[in-house]
Design an enzyme around this catalytic site. Sequence first.
Site, PDB file in Angstrom:
ATOM      1  N   GLU A 115       0.827  -1.215   0.000  1.00 36.67           N
ATOM      2  CA  GLU A 115       0.000   0.000   0.000  1.00 36.67           C
ATOM      3  C   GLU A 115       0.862   1.266   0.000  1.00 36.67           C
ATOM      4  O   GLU A 115       0.535   2.254  -0.660  1.00 36.67           O
ATOM      5  CB  GLU A 115      -0.943  -0.029   1.197  1.00 36.67           C
ATOM      6  CG  GLU A 115      -1.918  -1.205   1.105  1.00 36.67           C
ATOM      7  CD  GLU A 115      -2.838  -1.261   2.304  1.00 36.67           C
ATOM      8  OE1 GLU A 115      -2.437  -1.862   3.321  1.00 36.67           O
ATOM      9  OE2 GLU A 115      -3.931  -0.684   2.239  1.00 36.67           O
ATOM     10  N   GLU A 135      -4.389  -9.416   4.224  1.00 33.15           N
ATOM     11  CA  GLU A 135      -5.387  -8.893   5.167  1.00 33.15           C
ATOM     12  C   GLU A 135      -6.606  -9.791   5.336  1.00 33.15           C
ATOM     13  O   GLU A 135      -7.021 -10.077   6.459  1.00 33.15           O
ATOM     14  CB  GLU A 135      -5.839  -7.487   4.743  1.00 33.15           C
ATOM     15  CG  GLU A 135      -4.893  -6.378   5.165  1.00 33.15           C
ATOM     16  CD  GLU A 135      -3.762  -6.144   4.198  1.00 33.15           C
ATOM     17  OE1 GLU A 135      -3.559  -7.005   3.314  1.00 33.15           O
ATOM     18  OE2 GLU A 135      -3.073  -5.119   4.321  1.00 33.15           O
TER      19      GLU A 135
HETATM   20  N1  COA Z   1       4.763  -7.556  12.327  1.00 31.71           N
HETATM   21  C1  COA Z   1       5.640  -7.687  13.356  1.00 31.71           C
HETATM   22  N2  COA Z   1       6.771  -8.417  13.271  1.00 31.71           N
HETATM   23  C2  COA Z   1       7.029  -9.047  12.111  1.00 31.71           C
HETATM   24  C3  COA Z   1       6.163  -8.941  10.998  1.00 31.71           C
HETATM   25  C4  COA Z   1       4.998  -8.148  11.139  1.00 31.71           C
HETATM   26  N3  COA Z   1       4.131  -7.966  10.138  1.00 31.71           N
HETATM   27  N4  COA Z   1       6.680  -9.668   9.982  1.00 31.71           N
HETATM   28  C5  COA Z   1       7.820 -10.209  10.455  1.00 31.71           C
HETATM   29  N5  COA Z   1       8.035  -9.831  11.730  1.00 31.71           N
HETATM   30  C6  COA Z   1       9.149 -10.180  12.585  1.00 31.71           C
HETATM   31  C7  COA Z   1       9.076 -11.646  13.027  1.00 31.71           C
HETATM   32  O1  COA Z   1       8.227 -11.779  14.150  1.00 31.71           O
HETATM   33  C8  COA Z   1      10.508 -11.941  13.355  1.00 31.71           C
HETATM   34  O2  COA Z   1      10.825 -11.408  14.629  1.00 31.71           O
HETATM   35  P1  COA Z   1      11.742 -12.254  15.658  1.00 31.71           P
HETATM   36  O3  COA Z   1      13.069 -12.426  14.947  1.00 31.71           O
HETATM   37  O4  COA Z   1      11.817 -11.347  16.862  1.00 31.71           O
HETATM   38  O5  COA Z   1      11.035 -13.529  15.881  1.00 31.71           O
HETATM   39  C9  COA Z   1      11.271 -11.121  12.310  1.00 31.71           C
HETATM   40  O6  COA Z   1      10.367 -10.131  11.846  1.00 31.71           O
HETATM   41  C10 COA Z   1      11.729 -11.949  11.131  1.00 31.71           C
HETATM   42  O7  COA Z   1      10.567 -12.612  10.593  1.00 31.71           O
HETATM   43  P2  COA Z   1      10.517 -14.187  10.343  1.00 31.71           P
HETATM   44  O8  COA Z   1       9.081 -14.601  10.376  1.00 31.71           O
HETATM   45  O9  COA Z   1      11.469 -14.894  11.253  1.00 31.71           O
HETATM   46  O10 COA Z   1      11.107 -14.252   8.856  1.00 31.71           O
HETATM   47  P3  COA Z   1      10.755 -15.339   7.772  1.00 31.71           P
HETATM   48  O11 COA Z   1      11.681 -15.076   6.631  1.00 31.71           O
HETATM   49  O12 COA Z   1      10.771 -16.706   8.356  1.00 31.71           O
HETATM   50  O13 COA Z   1       9.244 -15.040   7.313  1.00 31.71           O
HETATM   51  C11 COA Z   1       7.427 -13.640   6.572  1.00 31.71           C
HETATM   52  C12 COA Z   1       8.961 -13.809   6.688  1.00 31.71           C
HETATM   53  C13 COA Z   1       7.206 -12.244   5.958  1.00 31.71           C
HETATM   54  C14 COA Z   1       6.861 -14.719   5.660  1.00 31.71           C
HETATM   55  C15 COA Z   1       6.776 -13.744   7.958  1.00 31.71           C
HETATM   56  O14 COA Z   1       7.538 -12.950   8.868  1.00 31.71           O
HETATM   57  C16 COA Z   1       5.370 -13.288   7.987  1.00 31.71           C
HETATM   58  O15 COA Z   1       4.492 -14.011   7.551  1.00 31.71           O
HETATM   59  N6  COA Z   1       5.102 -12.057   8.537  1.00 31.71           N
HETATM   60  C17 COA Z   1       3.781 -11.540   8.695  1.00 31.71           C
HETATM   61  C18 COA Z   1       3.266 -10.952   7.376  1.00 31.71           C
HETATM   62  C19 COA Z   1       1.887 -10.381   7.577  1.00 31.71           C
HETATM   63  O16 COA Z   1       0.922 -11.093   7.743  1.00 31.71           O
HETATM   64  N7  COA Z   1       1.799  -9.023   7.630  1.00 31.71           N
HETATM   65  C20 COA Z   1       0.582  -8.347   7.995  1.00 31.71           C
HETATM   66  C21 COA Z   1      -0.106  -7.832   6.797  1.00 31.71           C
HETATM   67  S1  COA Z   1      -1.647  -7.067   7.243  1.00 31.71           S
END
Ligand code: COA
Length: 243
Positions: A115, A135
């Site tokens: 966005e 979302e």
């Molecule tokens: N909000 C808060 N923290 C987040 C985040 C988010 N949207 N996305 C990633 N992080 C944090 C993780 O909690 C992790 O923190 P930690 O090291 O303290 O545990 C760090 O960023 C690294 O993320 P991680 O999940 O370990 O990396 P990955 O490569 O395994 O996976 C994603 C990456 C993007 C696939 C996964 O982090 C994810 O699905 N994030 C959420 C995406 C999402 O749903 N966003 C909201 C959209 S409305």
Amino acid sequence: MTDFETIIYENKNGTGLITLNRPRALNAYNIQMRDDLYEILGAIRDDPGVAVVILKGAGEKAFCAGADLTEFLTAPPPVFARQARFERDVWGLFLSIDRPFIAALHGYVLGSGIEMALCCDIRLTSEDARFGLPETSLGIIPAAGGSQTLPRTIGRAAALDILMTGRWLDAAEAYRLKLVNHVIPRPRLIPEAEKLAEKIKSHPLPAVRYAKQAVTRGLDLTLKEGLELEIALGRRLANLSTD
Ligand code: COA
């Protein structure tokens, strides 16, 4: 260089460079980032010394992984979202600035990451980028303008496909759908964004600003109204150059 808690801002010869800077949380958009962006966007709007803006993400893994889920889970989402919007209309401010914005995207570009990119005018992406709007899978809808800016950018069918399924796109598909303008090898991403900024800056700034207004304001008008807008802006621009 100006340091905020969640972003870095610098003005490099008239190019404003905003870096989302929470790499350990994949640059997730939290309330502090909302406040920091609101402040810097207001400053950019009022600063005639900024001709072009580049928006990028810090760290190797992400431009922005969407809204900060830790904040989402600690507040009733609808109340929170509404309150946040009333407090600071970051997206309205973003879209109201008549300077060109270039998004330089890499890694994860999710939720409010897409966005924010859609609030920009030209989107460059590295080959490794992954795009998604998760979302609806979380029981919410986009709250950073995406339900409006995405269909205006890639059309209704493609926007609804991505929104309703939550499926992810790679850089090639994002390019095919015209979500991004160019796909670039990762090491060249920022140099290419800077080159593009230089190219834009080589033109008279008022013409660039008026062209942006003509297109972005015109998109919300009928063709007849849009043509009238073009004439009015053209006249105003001509008056500027004779003043
Ligand atoms: N909000 C808060 N923290 C987040 C985040 C988010 N949207 N996305 C990633 N992080 C944090 C993780 O909690 C992790 O923190 P930690 O090291 O303290 O545990 C760090 O960023 C690294 O993320 P991680 O999940 O370990 O990396 P990955 O490569 O395994 O996976 C994603 C990456 C993007 C696939 C996964 O982090 C994810 O699905 N994030 C959420 C995406 C999402 O749903 N966003 C909201 C959209 S409305």
